[in-house]
Structures are given as C-alpha cells and as structure tokens.
Design an enzyme around this catalytic site. Structure first.
Site, PDB file in Angstrom:
ATOM      1  CE  LYS A 112      -0.811   3.012   2.937  1.00 14.19           C
ATOM      2  NZ  LYS A 112      -0.196   3.786   3.108  1.00 14.19           N
ATOM      3  CB  THR A 116       2.304   5.543   5.515  1.00 14.04           C
ATOM      4  OG1 THR A 116       2.773   6.662   6.263  1.00 14.04           O
ATOM      5  CG2 THR A 116       2.083   4.540   5.861  1.00 14.04           C
ATOM      6  CD  GLU A 155      -1.793  10.486  -0.304  1.00 17.98           C
ATOM      7  OE1 GLU A 155      -1.924  10.900   0.057  1.00 17.98           O
ATOM      8  OE2 GLU A 155      -0.950  12.446  -0.641  1.00 17.98           O
ATOM      9  CG  ASN A 159      -2.653  14.642   1.420  1.00 15.56           C
ATOM     10  OD1 ASN A 159      -1.458  14.054   1.831  1.00 15.56           O
ATOM     11  ND2 ASN A 159      -1.774  14.564   0.616  1.00 15.56           N
TER      12      ASN A 159
END
Length: 395
Positions: free
Chosen positions: A176, A187, A266, A390
């Site tokens: 992930k 992360t 992202e 974010n």
C-alpha cells in the site's frame, strides 16, 4: 535457466500462506481496515524500515523483540500508532497477546500499522476484529484492500518460478502507498511471502540490494513516513531454492509494486522514469535522479504537461552533483531538447516533447556527460487532487 510465470493469489500464492481482510470499524462505511497474513509453518522473516528518526511503535516493537521468525502478521489501517510513546508499544503487546490466546498456533506475531500519526490505537475495535479472523482463509484481495489508506486501488503481485530441473517455488506480495512516499525507504508498506527455501542470511541482503533501485528510488511527495516497512517471509515449504532465480523474482516483485505505488500517487496522472546517466559516480546519478523526482517545480510541470526543460536543468544544477551545461543532454522520451550547450527547443521539438508528456507513463533522460554513473528514479506529477486529499486527511 528458469522461467517466471505471472499467477494470481498475491500473498496467498505460495504454499502454506493464508490472508484475509475485514472491517473492524477503523474506517467509515464498513470498509475493510484490518488484515492478517498467516503461514501454517514458522517462517524466517527479515524487514527493512523507514529512515525517519521517529519510527512508529510497530517498528520499535519489532526491533525490541528482535523478531527473526514468525507465522503471523497483523496489519491495521487508519491509525499509524506513531508518536504514541511507550503506550503505543504496550498496546501492540496487548493486542498480539490477545491474538496468541485466540489462536494457539500463532508464534512470535508481528504488527504493522498505517494511517494518522499521533492518535492511540483503537484497541477494543482491533481486539474484536481479531475474534472474527479465520486463519484458513485465502483472501489475498481482501487483505490488500484492508491495508489501503488513500490508495485508489489495491497492489498485489505473484509469480511461480520454474527451474530447469522442473522444480518450482512461488513468491507473492501486497503493498500500500500513495502519499508520504520519498526515496528513503519508500506512508508505504509491503509484505512479501515465499515458499522458496531462502537461507536466512541471504534474505536481508537481497532485500537491501533491491530496495535501493525499487522502493528507495520512488517519490510521490518527498515526505518520508514514520511507518515505511518492507517484510519478507519465507516458510521454505517448496524445499526449492536457486539464488539467481529467487533474486530475479524478488526484484521483479519489488520493482512492479514500487511502480504501482508511484502510478497511484495521491492525485497522480503520470508515472515518470528519470533516467540519469553519465554522472561522475552511481551515487551522484542517484542523487540527481531523486532530486528530480522530488522537485515541486518539476512535478507541477509534469501535471501541466509542460516540457519545461529549464526546470530539469535547474534541479540538476542545484542537486550538488558534478555537472556542466556544456556536457548536459536532456530528452523527453525520444525528443532531445538540450544537447551539450545547444538549445534544440524550437516549436516543432516543443510540440513533440509536449506529446510525450501527454502519456500516462514516459521517461525523461539526462546525460550529465561527466562519467559512467547511472541511476533511474521514479516519480509522478503533483496536482490539485493531492492538495484536496491531504487537506482533510484526518477526516
């Protein structure tokens, strides 16, 4: 000689491995958020961790216990259990003790976490979730889904390796990661399983060797997580091992998952290979390539599909490596825009370079002309969606 065959099954593809993911209430709307990987025999395990000084509680627990063998990994999403002090480690000890009491076959359990930093683990939800585990399940897809945070898709891979003798072994993995990805063990989490009889003393050596050109060569946003982890579990059930074949398969697994992470950055729309050659040393090539993956000006130009080669040159010049504009060559795909002091950026070349940048995956090559050093780092663009994700991550 050996043959590598792509197969289904993820972490459950090798003999003796089981996995599943469930909803324990850590994520909203009944999303999966708690996973396990289990082997029916004890495994050797080796791990690489983040270089962030503030390592999360699961990493500190692993190091404290000096774990070298296990048959059970518990992974939770939504909570990183980082910056939680001694309480974070004590919570892990309580949770893993409960898992051992619930399943007598569990030995030396390991925990890994991902999510929001600075919030204590929701222990009760995790303890109740463990009660619902079925260690005989082979639901690799559910496990891969459960460890996702801002990922838009799960990340799995598996291979069967057939040796010339006819013997086979398997390797599978899940990962992930979409944000807080930076080339410093990034992360991101990655769990690799194999039934190959890998000598324990070679496991960490191989992991370190291939991390340098895979997980340590990618960047989404330049931030290094407190939780970054890569784990390799070997239960040796195939009884088969051939170093060259296993090393090749391991590198393929790690490289493929690293690229999946970058491609799923992202808000990312492009995956770009920054190929630096002609550096004074391999180390300087890596430094320059990673500087390019982390440059916000470069990343935003990628998003805008703008072949702004000046930003490429400027980033290299600021990276601290030995370089000279009279020796530098820059190309977008097969379109050279600057060559050893000559600007080749007329309207036609700009249009050709812009067409390259419209692709979802392409390369930018930079020959420094200073030596034989080379390195390829992988990055993505940075656009509005990254900010949106974010800005409200905790909610």
């Amino acid at each position: 000689m050996f043959t590598l065959l792509s197969i289904e099954g993820g972490v459950c593809a090798p003999q003796g491995f089981y996995a599943d993911g469930i909803s324990a209430g850590l994520k909203p709307e009944n999303q999966k958020d708690l996973a396990f990987i289990h082997s029916d025999t004890l495994c050797d395990i080796r791990a690489l961790f983040t270089t962030n000084t503030f390592q999360a509680a699961p990493i500190r627990h692993f190091k404290k216990e000096r774990i070298t063998s296990t048959n059970f990994i518990l992974i939770n999403a939504k909570n990183a259990n980082a910056m939680t002090g001694e309480r974070g480690v004590e919570d892990i000890e309580l949770i893993l003790s409960h898992a051992k009491a619930r399943f007598a076959q569990i030995e030396n359990p390991v925990m890994s976490s991902t999510g929001v930093i600075g919030v204590p683990l929701p222990k009760e939800k995790i303890l109740k979730g463990i009660e619902r585990f079925d260690l005989t399940k082979k639901e690799a897809g559910a496990a891969a889904e459960a460890i996702m945070t801002t990922d838009s898709c799960d990340k799995q891979i598996a291979f069967e390796v057939r040796l010339e003798s006819g013997d086979t072994f398997r390797i599978g993995a899940m990962a992930k990661g979409a944000g807080m990805i930076n080339p410093a063990m990034a992360t991101m989490l990655c769990f690799i399983t194999t039934d190959a009889a890998v000598p324990a003393d070679e496991m960490e050596l191989l992991l370190k060797s291939y991390a340098a050109t895979t997980f340590n060569a990618i960047s989404v946003d330049g931030d290094t997580s407190t939780n970054d982890t890569v784990m390799l579990m070997s239960n040796a059930k195939s009884g088969v091992y051939q170093r060259e074949a296993f090393a090749f398969a391991l590198e393929k697994v790690m490289h493929a998952l690293a690229l999946k992470i970058v491609a799923d950055g992202e808000g990312a729309t492009k995956c770009v290979a920054f190929k630096v050659t002609g550096a004074a040393t391999n180390e300087e090539a890596a430094w320059a390539a990673k500087a390019l993956t982390n440059s916000l000006l470069v990343k935003t130009a990628l998003y805008g599909e703008d072949p702004n080669w000046g930003r490429i040159a400027s980033t290299i010049g600021a990276s601290g490596v030995e370089c000279d504009p009279e020796r530098l060559t820059i190309a977008f795909g097969d379109v050279t825009v600057y060559e050893k002091g000559k600007i080749l950026f007329d309207e036609e070349q700009e249009a050709r370079a812009a067409r390259v940048m419209k692709k979802s995956a392409f390369s930018i090559a930079c020959d420094l002309g200073m030596g034989e050093g080379s390195f390829t780092a992988y990055g993505c663009d940075l656009g509005y969606e990254y900010v949106k994700i974010n800005a409200d991550y905790r909610t």
